[in-house]
Design an enzyme around this catalytic site. Structure first.
Site, PDB file in Angstrom:
ATOM      1  N   ASP A 580       0.637  -1.189  -0.111  1.00  0.00           N
ATOM      2  CA  ASP A 580      -0.134  -0.008   0.013  1.00  0.00           C
ATOM      3  C   ASP A 580       0.978   1.079  -0.033  1.00  0.00           C
ATOM      4  OD1 ASP A 580      -2.342   1.391  -0.106  1.00  0.00           O
ATOM      5  OD2 ASP A 580      -3.334   0.290   1.709  1.00  0.00           O
ATOM      6  N   ASP A 645     -10.489   1.553  -3.484  1.00  0.00           N
ATOM      7  CA  ASP A 645     -10.767   0.982  -2.365  1.00  0.00           C
ATOM      8  C   ASP A 645     -12.392   1.070  -2.491  1.00  0.00           C
ATOM      9  OD1 ASP A 645      -8.527   0.793  -1.255  1.00  0.00           O
ATOM     10  OD2 ASP A 645      -8.467   2.777  -0.440  1.00  0.00           O
TER      11      ASP A 645
END
Length: 841
Positions: A580, A645
């Site tokens: 990430d 997301d």
């Protein structure tokens, strides 16, 4: 060089292009040379004697120029005529060549000139002939692959230029290529006195009034370049050309690489080297590809967190359409692929040209149209002030710039997909079904709860179990712990082994979430090494998500992170890292050098490369606040990206639709979320969530321990369907249907041999007309017949509507009928989908 009399001989009726003349008997070179001669005649001291005006059709003769008068030639005229000679010598008919040789044979040398005050004298550089090994090559090279032609002009006195990029021209001979070269550079009104030649790196010195490709200076000097003395290495079989040029006045050397890949994708980059003793500051190094005048519309993408890759379209005007990214990562609002095309181009029709900058840091891409009509697609890294200063013999190499051509957006996208699939590092194993724990448990890392999730995952057919954020020291929220990559002993007293062992016992791989480029100020690492945090001006940047960025260009920081990650992979047999990157880079300066973050992106690449070298079987997903780092630079080192997301299937339909302009389905993480979306609050049936996730690298991000028995049974059906169709979905050609009703979307994947296909009909909203009507299915073999059958659980139909015949039983139609007529879209309720499998008989 030529005197005025020889210009007269050349400008006369005998000079032709392949023997072709206009009605007045003049060849294409006539007007150009006549213009030069007119200028010479207008010089002080030229005294043309009277003749019959217009009698000869040649203004030089009519004005008496060359009739015994020889004005001295200065360097500008010599350069014009020399270039003319080089250009037209190549295109003469055999009958004209002997006269041309006599007319252009130099009989005198130009007089020496003193440099102007304050300027350096630069000796003329030789003009080498392009060679392949020890054999001379033609100055025009035609590369062909994947239905695309790339024709390059390779002169010795300047930089290579693209004469044609687009549809395949077929087997074209050198004579025709030379004729083609003679048509592409006319004189412009109110411009320099020679045709403006636009190379792969446009230069101001060539008369290009648009943005120069190279911007920089050497202490205020060498700000305009004129590269020449160009040498070429040409591999026509490998479809690759490398040009090396120099500018002694600027103290620079240049290398330009151009490749036409097997898919028809063009890949090009440049490298500049400082050959002078003073530093040279590089502000920009872009590479440009020309677009023909038929392109009148452009398309690129915008977006934000949880709504990435939103298409935006507009007319091309005389202006620059510039997309700059200063986020230190690719960005949710990146252009991704900047497209230019014919008016009304769509997924299936209209010529289009596109450009993608394959870089994961600051970058720029732009389309520029000049008043001349010349249009360029260009791009490169965006360099911040003072970011890059080259010492003597230092080199800066730009990222790869990718150019795609196609008839329709799907054709252009297919070139990217084919290229990615042809890479040696492209994932070869079947893409496993993933369960990620983030939206299931968030930071609540309770072993018993996770073990229960492992059991439910195995039951529905999951093949890879990924433990997300919250497993390391001090990480009970996103306020602390980043940088302390040790398993939290309070939460995991026996380490991760109890969980990892159960995952592997149930036949699944184990994956782990990390964010190695970041650090929380509230962490042991930040307290021990504040000098490892990117910053400038003696101050820390503004925090984002309560985190800062590690300076991975510092060797000690790099070594520490590499050791920590490698140790975790080794200890737990980690097969997969979800990597990430959750914040933009603000004031990202190195405490070691004081410069901005160009080196940071390269250090991240080295870190990924180093980890993969130590663990060759490790797979890595690029996740960056969802889809904020989606580019071909990061995909040289990772195995898939996380598109967003947002798992809301309504939003994901658009995100996946436009991510496909760059990436094939197997490289795009696509997961089934919970019934109520965590990012939007919308509620959707499982059939819509799963049918959407199917067209990607399929997975689950949902606490299925709380799902009903019936929901888990249906989910297991979808997992089985994903496994059944992933060989097709992860190797076939993406097709997005151009349908006039905005509320009805259709898309699918067609096998490369067109033996089968899987399509989805999606009701995105309530159409203004009802029922939804026929939808054409393109991309199949027109001469084969296909049996249609519904697959998977279908969404509910609208009130008082029947399913179309293909949903009630098998229907057989030809590929030609499917493309020309189509089939009825199911009358679905909004936010629902239905699937059809087409199999050739």
């Amino acid at each position: 060089m030529l005197d005025d009399a020889r210009i007269v001989a050349f400008a006369g009726d005998s000079v032709t292009d392949g023997g072709r003349r206009d009605d007045a008997g003049r060849g294409p070179g006539h007007g150009w040379v006549r213009t030069v001669a007119d200028e010479l005649a207008a010089r002080p001291g030229a005294t043309p004697r009277p003749v019959n005006s217009g009698a000869s059709g040649n203004r030089l003769v009519d004005r008496g120029v060359g009739m015994g008068h020889r004005p001295p030639l200065e360097r500008p005229e010599i350069e014009v005529i020399r270039r003319l000679a080089e250009r037209w010598d190549a295109v003469l008919a055999p009958a004209d060549r002997e006269m041309w040789t006599r007319a252009t044979r130099p009989t005198w040398a130009p007089r020496a000139r003193r440099p102007l005050a304050g300027h350096r004298a630069v000796p003329p550089t030789p003009t080498p002939t392009p060679h392949r090994g020890d054999r001379m090559i033609a100055s025009i090279v035609h590369l062909r692959a994947g239905g695309v032609s790339l024709v390059l002009d390779l002169p010795g006195d300047t930089l290579p230029a693209v004469l044609h990029w687009g549809a395949d021209l077929g087997p074209v001979g050198q004579d025709e290529l030379r004729d083609l070269a003679g048509t592409v550079a006319p004189l412009l009104e109110n411009a320099v006195d020679v045709p403006v030649r636009v190379s792969l790196l446009p230069e101001h010195s060539a008369g290009w009034m648009g943005a120069p490709a190279l911007l920089g200076h050497g202490g205020g000097d060498a700000w305009s370049t004129r590269f020449g003395a160009t040498e070429y290495a040409v591999d026509e079989a490998g479809r690759r050309v490398v040009a090396r040029a120099s500018d002694p006045a600027a103290g620079l050397a240049l290398e330009v690489e151009v490749e036409l890949l097997a898919s028809g994708l063009v890949r090009t980059r440049a490298a500049v080297t400082n050959t002078a003793d003073r530093p040279f500051s590089v502000e920009q190094l872009a590479v440009a590809l020309p677009v023909p005048p038929v392109a009148t519309e452009l398309l690129d993408q915008a977006g934000r967190w949880s709504r990435e890759r939103v298409p935006q379209r507009r007319a091309i005007t005389v202006a620059m359409h510039l997309r700059e990214n200063r986020r230190g990562r690719t960005g949710t609002d990146a252009a991704t692929v900047l497209m230019a095309g014919e008016a009304g181009f769509g997924f299936g029709g209209g010529e289009v040209w596109g450009l993608h900058v394959g870089f994961s840091g600051n970058h720029r891409s732009y389309l520029e149209r000049m008043t001349s009509g010349r249009t360029l697609l260009a791009g490169g890294e965006l360099l911040l002030p003072g970011e890059l200063a080259l010492a003597r013999d230092e080199t800066y190499r730009s990222p790869w710039i990718h150019g795609t051509y196609g008839v329709g957006l799907d054709d252009a996208a297919a070139r990217f997909h084919e290229h990615l699939r042809s890479r040696p590092q492209h994932p070869r194993s079947t893409r496993p079904v993933v369960l990620n724990t983030w939206e299931a448990v968030y930071f609540d890392h309770d072993l018993d709860r996770l073990l229960d999730l492992v059991e439910r995952a195995a039951e529905v057919g999951v093949e890879r179990f990924v433990l997300d954020d919250g497993w390391f020291r001090g990480r009970r929220s996103d306020d602390a712990g980043l940088g302390d990559w040790y398993v939290d002993e309070d939460v995991w007293p026996k380490g991760l082994h109890p969980l990892v062992d159960r995952v592997k016992e149930r036949g699944m791989e184990f994956g782990l979430w990390v964010e190695p480029e970041m650090v929380n100020p509230d962490s042991d690492l930040a307290r021990a090494h504040p000098e490892w945090i990117l910053q400038t001006g003696g101050r820390l940047p503004l925090e984002a998500r309560r985190q800062q960025v590690l300076d991975l260009a510092q060797p000690e920081a790099y070594a520490h992170i590499l050791e920590r990650l490698s140790s975790l992979v080794t200890e737990y047999g980690v097969a997969y890292l979800k990597w990430d990157h959750n914040r933009d880079l603000v004031e990202a300066g190195s405490t070691a050098t004081g410069r901005a973050g160009h080196a940071q992106t390269l250090a991240v690449y080295r870190l990924l490369d180093g980890l993969k070298a130590a663990h060759p079987r490790l797979e890595i997903e690029s996740c960056s606040s969802g889809g904020a780092r989606v580019d071909l630079g990061i995909l040289e080192r990772t195995d898939r990206i996380w598109a967003s997301d947002c798992i809301d299937p309504h939003e994901r339909q658009q995100i996946l639709r436009w991510t496909a302009q760059l990436l094939p389905a197997e490289l795009v993480g696509s997961q089934v979320g919970s019934p109520v979306s965590h990012s939007t609050g919308r509620t959707h049936d499982l059939s819509f969530r799963a049918a959407t996730a199917l067209f990607g690298s399929f997975g689950i991000e949902w606490d299925i321990t709380r799902a009903s028995v019936e929901e888990r049974a249906e989910l297991a059906e979808w997992v089985a369907l994903a496994k059944r169709f992933r060989p097709l979905l992860h190797s076939g050609r993406t097709v997005r249907v151009d349908h006039p009703v905005d509320a009805v979307w259709a898309h699918g994947v067609v096998a490369q041999d067109r033996s089968e296909a899987l399509f989805a009909f999606v009701m995105m909203d309530r159409p203004s007309c009802w029922p939804p009507g026929l939808v054409r299915i393109p991309g199949l073999d027109p001469d084969r017949r296909y049996r249609l059958a519904p697959v998977g659980p279908s969404g509910p139909l609208a009130t008082n509507n029947d399913a179309p015949s293909w949903q009630r039983g098998e229907v057989t139609l030809s590929g030609r009928a499917l493309a020309a007529v189509g089939i009825q879209a199911p009358p679905l309720q909004p936010d629902h989908a239905a699937l059809v499998h087409l199999r050739a008989l």
